[in-house]
Write an enzyme that holds these catalytic residues in place. Structure first.
Site, PDB file in Angstrom:
ATOM      1  N   CYS A 116       0.682  -1.334  -0.120  1.00  0.00           N
ATOM      2  CA  CYS A 116      -0.110   0.144   0.001  1.00  0.00           C
ATOM      3  C   CYS A 116       0.913   1.335  -0.061  1.00  0.00           C
ATOM      4  CB  CYS A 116      -0.869  -0.015   1.218  1.00  0.00           C
ATOM      5  SG  CYS A 116      -2.162  -1.222   1.293  1.00  0.00           S
ATOM      6  N   GLY A 160      -0.489   0.213  -5.039  1.00  0.00           N
ATOM      7  CA  GLY A 160      -1.749  -0.324  -4.632  1.00  0.00           C
ATOM      8  C   GLY A 160      -2.641   0.418  -5.766  1.00  0.00           C
ATOM      9  N   ASN A 208       0.242   0.945   6.077  1.00  0.00           N
ATOM     10  CA  ASN A 208       0.746   0.277   5.137  1.00  0.00           C
ATOM     11  C   ASN A 208       1.370  -1.144   5.745  1.00  0.00           C
ATOM     12  OD1 ASN A 208       2.396  -1.231   3.174  1.00  0.00           O
ATOM     13  ND2 ASN A 208       4.080   0.413   3.247  1.00  0.00           N
ATOM     14  N   GLY A 209       1.104  -2.370   5.561  1.00  0.00           N
ATOM     15  CA  GLY A 209       1.621  -3.441   6.135  1.00  0.00           C
ATOM     16  C   GLY A 209       0.588  -4.322   6.811  1.00  0.00           C
ATOM     17  N   TYR A 242      11.950  -5.144  -6.203  1.00  0.00           N
ATOM     18  CA  TYR A 242      10.835  -5.047  -7.035  1.00  0.00           C
ATOM     19  C   TYR A 242       9.801  -3.898  -6.785  1.00  0.00           C
ATOM     20  CZ  TYR A 242       6.367  -6.405  -8.968  1.00  0.00           C
ATOM     21  OH  TYR A 242       4.809  -6.344  -9.697  1.00  0.00           O
TER      22      TYR A 242
END
Length: 489
Positions: free
Chosen positions: A19, A45, A121-122, A262
Site C-alpha cells: 500500500c 496499490g 501500510n503493512g 521490485y
C-alpha cells in the site's frame, strides 16, 4: 459483475504491491499535494484510494473510492471538497479484508479529543488475537481490515494525550507497519520497531512537511527529502515544527529486501540507496554468478529492466527490448474466461520479433512466484523465433509466504517451495534457469554476504526467517470468515 483489473489475473508471477501512504501538513494545497503523492505511489496499490483533510476549526473532510487515484481525484471539484492545510491519503492493495468501500483508508473515528484519521501500510501479525479481545470488550468493528485495530486500541487507552494513546496502541501490536495519522493537533508518522515497511520525511518549499512511503512522492510535489523515519520512531508534525519520540527499545533493523528488488519505484531512494542503481548492481552480480552463452539480454518489462541492463553490461552482451509492454491495459470489463485468461499475458506484453528471431536470449525478471506468467513469456519468446531461452531472476527463489504486508500466495502455491531449479526450468519451458544467490543479493546491497546473526533485512520470503512473531498463524482458535481472508492464510 464487478469490474476486473486485467493485470491482477494476467500477471500472478510477482508478489503484489503493499500500500502507499502520504501525509501533508502546512500547505493550503494539502489535499491536491496528497493526491499527487498518491499518484506517484500508484504502483503500491491500485484497488482503491482515499484522502482525508483537516480544515480550520477541526473539521475533517473525506473522499474515498475504488479504482485508481486519477479515477477518484482527477476532478477539481473533488479536491475543492477537501479543504484545509493538512491531509493524508492511502492507496490500497488488499492484503487483509475484501475490497469494499468500508475498508478503503484512511479510516476515521471521532474520539473525545476530536477526530482522528489513520492510514496504514503493512500487516499486523496479531490482528486476530487483538480483534477477538477487543470484540469481547464491546468494540464494534466496521471493517474487515486489520488497520481498524489501531482505532479501537486508541479508543480504549487510558492515557490522556493522543500521542501517548497511539504509543500505547503501537506497543500492543505486532507486525510490519508504516503508519500516518492526522488529528486536530498534528500529523503523525510511525514505523514498526524493525522498520520493515518504508516511510520518508520531506519538507515543502513553501513550508510544511510531507510523510510518504517513497521519495518519488516527494519529487512529484517538489518537496525536499529530509530523511527516512527511523525504525521504531514516531514523528509529530504541527505548527510548532517537527519533533520525534522513540518509545521502543533498540532493535535490529529488518527492512524489506523486496523493496530493492521490485516494489519501490526505480527513481526512488530507499534507505539512502537509489533503487535504480541497486537493481543494476543486482543484475551485474547475477551475470557473474550465472553466465551463459547468448546473443542478447532482454528484460521482462518493466520491473526487470534495470537488472537486465546491469546483467548485459557485466556480460558484455547487447541489451534489447525484446518484449514490449502495453501500458494502457488498465481496467477491463471482459469476463475472465479460460480463453481470455490465456490471452492475458499477450494483452499486457508482446514479443518484438525483430530483436528475438534467431537469437539465443537471456530473459531477466525480478521474481517467479507461481510460474504461470514466466511460462507464457518463455513461450512467447520462442514463438517469436528465439533459438534458446535462458531465464535469469534477480531475486533468490521465493520459497515462503510473506505475512508482513506483501500479497504472496500460500506456500503450497509457490513454485520454488515445491520444485528444485532444474524442475522449475522444465515447468516454465526455459533452456536454463538461474536465480541470484542470497549472498549475491546482499553483495549487491553493499555487504559481504548475509550474516545469519544480523541479516539487516527482512528476507523471510527467501529464507523462512520470520523476525516478527506470527501470532495469528499460531493461534488455533476459531476465526471469523473475514479474518480468514488475511494474507497467506
Amino acid at each position: 459483475m464487478d469490474d476486473l483489473r486485467l493485470d491482477r489475473w494476467a500477471d500472478d508471477d510477482h508478489p503484489h504491491e503493499e500500500c502507499g501512504v502520504v501525509g501533508v501538513w502546512g500547505s493550503a494545497d494539502a489535499a491536491a499535494l496528497t493526491a499527487l503523492g498518491l499518484h506517484a505511489l500508484q504502483h503500491r496499490g491500485q484497488e482503491a484510494a482515499g484522502i482525508v483533510s483537516l480544515a480550520a476549526g477541526g473539521q475533517f473532510h473525506a473522499h474515498k473510492g475504488r479504482g485508481l487515484v486519477g479515477d477518484n481525484f482527477g476532478d477539481a471539484q473533488v479536491i475543492a471538497g477537501l479543504p484545509g492545510r493538512a491531509a493524508l491519503g492511502h492507496n490500497r492493495y488488499a492484503t487483509t479484508g475484501e475490497t469494499a468501500l468500508r475498508n478503503v483508508q484512511p479510516l476515521y473515528a471521532d474520539f473525545e479529543f476530536g477526530g482522528f484519521a489513520v492510514a496504514h501500510n503493512g500487516n499486523l501479525t496479531n490482528a486476530h488475537v487483538l480483534k477477538r479481545a477487543l470484540v469481547r470488550r464491546g468494540c464494534l468493528f466496521q471493517s474487515t481490515t486489520d488497520s481498524e485495530v489501531f482505532i479501537h486500541l486508541i479508543a480504549i487507552s487510558l492515557y490522556t494525550t493522543v500521542t501517548d494513546r497511539l504509543i500505547d496502541a503501537l506497543k500492543q501490536v505486532q507486525g510490519a507497519y508504516s503508519l500516518v495519522a492526522l488529528h486536530n493537533g498534528a500529523l503523525i508518522g510511525a514505523r514498526d520497531p524493525m522498520g520493515v515497511r518504508p516511510l520518508v520525511l520531506g519538507r515543502l518549499a513553501q513550508g510544511g512537511f510531507v510523510l510518504a512511503s517513497e521519495t518519488c512522492a516527494l519529487d512529484i510535489i517538489g518537496a525536499e527529502f529530509v530523511r527516512d523515519v527511523e525504525p521504531g520512531e514516531i514523528v509529530l508534525i504541527d505548527d510548532a515544527g517537527l519533533r520525534s519520540v522513540r518509545p521502543f527499545g533498540k532493535t535490529s533493523s529488518r527492512f524489506c529486501i523486496f523493496e530493492y528488488i521490485y516494489f519501490a519505484r526505480p527513481d526512488s531512494t530507499v534507505e539512502g540507496t537509489p533503487v535504480y542503481d541497486t537493481r543494476k548492481r543486482i543484475g551485474a552480480e547475477l551475470a557473474r554468478e550465472s553466465a551463459v552463452g547468448a546473443d542478447v539480454v532482454v528484460p521482462v518489462p518493466d520491473s526487470g529492466v534495470p537488472a537486465a541492463m546491469g546483467y548485459a553490461a557485466e556480460a558484455g552482451l547487447p541489451f534489447e527490448l525484446g518484449i514490449i509492454r502495453n501500458h494502457y491495459v488498465g481496467r477491463t470489463f471482459i469476463e475472465p474466461t479460460d480463453q481470455i485468461r490465456n490471452l492475458g499475458v499477450k494483452l499486457k506484453h508482446s514479443a518484438n520479433r525483430a530483436t528475438l528471431e534467431g537469437k539465443r536470449v537471456i530473459l531477466v525478471d525480478d521474481s517467479i512466484v507461481r510460474g504461470t506468467t514466466s511460462r507464457k513469456i518463455v513461450e512467447m519468446v520462442r514463438q517469436a523465433g528465439a533459438t534458446e531461452v535462458h531465464m535469469r531472476i534477480s531475486s533468490p527463489p521465493t520459497t515462503h509466504s510473506c505475512f508482513y504486508g506483501i500479497d504472496t500466495p500460500e506456500r503450497g502455491k509457490l513454485l520454488a517451495a515445491k520444485h528444485d531449479i532444474e524442475e522449475m526450468a522444465r515447468i516454465i519451458g526455459a533452456d536454463s534457469l538461474a536465480f541470484i544467490s542470497l549472498d549475491g543479493l546482499y553483495r549487491a546491497l553493499g555487504r559481504a554476504g548475509r550474516d545469519p546473526a544480523s541479516p539487516g533485512y527482512c528476507d523471510a520470503c527467501f529464507t523462512g526467517d520470520y523476525a516478527i512473531p506470527l501470532t495469528d498463524q499460531q493461534d488455533n482458535s476459531e476465526r471469523p470468515p473475514s479474518l480468514l481472508q488475511a494474507a497467506n492464510q
